[in-house]
Design a protein around this motif. Structure first.
Motif, PDB file in Angstrom:
ATOM      1  N   LEU A 172     -41.751  77.197  12.523  1.00  0.00           N
ATOM      2  CA  LEU A 172     -40.513  76.419  12.417  1.00  0.00           C
ATOM      3  C   LEU A 172     -39.636  76.922  11.275  1.00  0.00           C
ATOM      4  O   LEU A 172     -38.432  77.161  11.461  1.00  0.00           O
ATOM      5  CB  LEU A 172     -40.847  74.939  12.192  1.00  0.00           C
ATOM      6  CG  LEU A 172     -41.346  74.159  13.408  1.00  0.00           C
ATOM      7  CD1 LEU A 172     -41.960  72.838  12.966  1.00  0.00           C
ATOM      8  CD2 LEU A 172     -40.206  73.899  14.382  1.00  0.00           C
TER       9      LEU A 172
ATOM     10  N   LEU B  85     -37.279  69.949  19.113  1.00  0.00           N
ATOM     11  CA  LEU B  85     -36.603  69.963  17.834  1.00  0.00           C
ATOM     12  C   LEU B  85     -35.460  68.967  17.855  1.00  0.00           C
ATOM     13  O   LEU B  85     -34.769  68.827  18.872  1.00  0.00           O
ATOM     14  CB  LEU B  85     -36.057  71.363  17.539  1.00  0.00           C
ATOM     15  CG  LEU B  85     -37.090  72.491  17.491  1.00  0.00           C
ATOM     16  CD1 LEU B  85     -36.406  73.800  17.119  1.00  0.00           C
ATOM     17  CD2 LEU B  85     -38.177  72.191  16.492  1.00  0.00           C
TER      18      LEU B  85
ATOM     19  N   PRO C 199     -35.080  76.404  12.291  1.00  0.00           N
ATOM     20  CA  PRO C 199     -34.766  76.843  13.660  1.00  0.00           C
ATOM     21  C   PRO C 199     -33.273  77.031  13.911  1.00  0.00           C
ATOM     22  O   PRO C 199     -32.878  77.912  14.683  1.00  0.00           O
ATOM     23  CB  PRO C 199     -35.332  75.698  14.515  1.00  0.00           C
ATOM     24  CG  PRO C 199     -36.421  75.116  13.675  1.00  0.00           C
ATOM     25  CD  PRO C 199     -35.910  75.196  12.269  1.00  0.00           C
TER      26      PRO C 199
END
Length: 228
Positions: free
Chosen positions: A29, A79, A169
């Motif tokens: 991540l 996410l 991200p």
């Protein structure tokens, strides 16, 4: 009678499997290896890592508690949506925590740590020249966290990691924004100036170079990034 006195060996510490899985996921991540919008399920991750489902579930629950993942109605995780306001808030908080860590690192790092930071800086430059966004994001993460860990403040590192779990991200958008000319990102990248300042032991200069690095990247993505 046999001698049963200790011979000075340290015990072998083995991390629990769920912690190993958690570290793998946080690394992915923070280094931008997991794309925004990508759905994550414990079954798929367990298959990829070659583990059972339970340690993956525990790791995902921990990430969810840190606001790094959102749960969908079907139970899978994704996410969180990145809005302009949320991104600006995360980046502004990065400016506080990471600048402080860079300033502290100038007084606390060891020679071996400085050498590793210098090597990471060179690898980061090369990744940009190679126009490889995946490698660039990975090298950027490694470079910056070598500096932050060199400040030897567990509380600061925890806060910075929590921020990067959420913003890492989204930094993939640098790749699409530069449309194949990733080398141009070096115009708003101050990692060489940071290394030079650290080499001089100049904490204020290192902090200022890092501040510009974060602030310029923030301004660029606020202008060119795609938000929901």
């Amino acid at each position: 009678m046999k001698d049963k006195s200790p011979i000075g060996l340290e015990t072998i510490e083995v991390a629990p499997l769920h912690e190993v899985v958690y570290q793998r996921l946080t690394h992915a991540l923070m280094s931008g290896q997991i794309k925004p919008g990508q759905k994550l399920t414990s079954r798929k991750i367990a298959h990829e890592l070659g583990t059972s489902d339970m340690p993956v579930r525990a790791a995902l629950m921990k990430l969810q508690s840190l606001k790094a993942l959102d749960q969908l109605p079907n139970g899978s995780l994704t996410l969180p949506v990145m809005t302009r306001q949320r991104f600006a808030d995360l980046m502004s908080t990065r400016l506080v925590c990471e600048v402080a860590a860079a300033r502290a690192a100038a007084d606390a790092f060891k020679k071996a740590e400085l050498k590793a930071i210098q090597n990471a800086s060179s690898a980061l430059t090369q990744a940009a020249k190679n126009k490889d966004i995946d490698d660039y994001l990975l090298r950027n993460y490694e470079f910056k966290f070598m500096i932050y860990r060199a400040c030897h403040s567990e509380s600061l590192i925890f806060l910075i990691e929590t921020l990067w779990l959420q913003v890492g991200p989204f930094l993939r958008q640098f790749g699409s924004s530069y449309a194949g000319n990733l080398e141009a990102i070096l115009d708003i990248d101050y990692h060489e100036e940071i290394v030079e300042a650290l080499g001089r032991g100049d904490g204020d200069a290192a902090a200022e170079a890092l501040r510009k690095d974060i602030a310029d990247g923030m301004a660029f993505l606020l202008e060119h990034g795609e938000f929901q």
